[in-house]
Design a protein around this motif. Structure first.
Motif, PDB file in Angstrom:
ATOM      1  N   THR A   1      12.062  -4.745   1.650  1.00 20.13           N
ATOM      2  CA  THR A   1      11.462  -4.212   2.870  1.00 20.13           C
ATOM      3  C   THR A   1       9.950  -4.383   2.811  1.00 20.13           C
ATOM      4  O   THR A   1       9.413  -4.916   1.844  1.00 20.13           O
ATOM      5  N   SER A   2       9.280  -3.912   3.834  1.00 22.23           N
ATOM      6  CA  SER A   2       7.825  -4.054   3.907  1.00 22.23           C
ATOM      7  C   SER A   2       7.113  -3.112   2.930  1.00 22.23           C
ATOM      8  O   SER A   2       7.589  -2.026   2.622  1.00 22.23           O
TER       9      SER A   2
ATOM     10  N   TYR B   1      -0.512  -1.953   0.090  1.00 22.71           N
ATOM     11  CA  TYR B   1      -1.056  -3.290   0.340  1.00 22.71           C
ATOM     12  C   TYR B   1      -2.566  -3.302   0.095  1.00 22.71           C
ATOM     13  O   TYR B   1      -3.093  -4.184  -0.596  1.00 22.71           O
TER      14      TYR B   1
END
Length: 195
Positions: free
Chosen positions: A35-36, A42
């Motif tokens: 998944t993200s 990030y």
């Protein structure tokens, strides 16, 4: 006296895990594909590249020994006491900012600190997974999932007691991948939660 208390906690955790497993509840989380990556992770990875590039071929969960349980108790207790909780908005004037805390931090900062301290004690990165959950009030939250041969345990700044994941009130959404610290996996959480 303290050693006896820690041993008692370890025995209790092993007993609880055995009971949980015997009752048919999964002692280990099940993942459901990639998944993200959360935006905070990030951005964190831009500054801490090596921490987000750890690749692991052997991902078997470590054996839960008395020493390892003591590691969990000591690190969780130290972090929860040493860091004062504040929001990213209060501290950094932004909605989301993941960083190693010094005196103040929010949930993911506690997680980063605990993960780092446990890695310094020899725990593999594949056993220490930043995990995103939803609280019963609907708010997002981050905890550290610690994978062991007995169960997946949760280190949480909102609760000083270390519990198997399936004994917490959270809805589990996603966590770091065991094979790559910069990637994330969905969590399949089949439990029916009662508020």
């Amino acid at each position: 006296m303290v050693k006896r208390g820690i041993l008692s906690i370890a025995v209790m955790a092993v007993t609880l895990t055995s009971q949980t497993y015997a009752a048919g509840k999964p002692a280990h989380m099940k993942t459901a594909g990639m998944t993200s990556q959360p935006i905070g992770h990030y951005e964190y990875c831009k500054h801490y590249l090596t921490d987000c590039r750890i690749r692991t071929l052997k991902t078997a969960a470590p054996k839960l020994t008395q020493k390892r349980w003591r590691d969990l108790v000591e690190v969780n207790t130290f972090s929860n006491v040493a860091i004062k909780p504040v929001t990213d908005q209060e501290l950094y004037k932004v909605a989301e900012h993941w960083a190693y805390p010094t005196s103040f931090g929010d949930c993911e900062d506690y997680v980063l600190m605990k993960r780092h301290m446990l890695m310094e004690r020899g725990w593999p990165a594949s056993a220490l997974l930043i995990t995103v959950v939803r609280q019963t009030n609907g708010d997002g939250h981050a905890v550290l999932t610690v994978r062991t041969d007995r169960a997946d345990f949760i280190l949480d700044n909102l609760n000083g007691q270390i519990k198997p994941w399936n004994e917490t009130p959270y809805r589990y959404l996603k966590r770091q991948a065991t094979r790559h610290s910069g990637q994330w996996e969905n969590i399949s959480d089949p439990r029916t939660l009662i508020n």
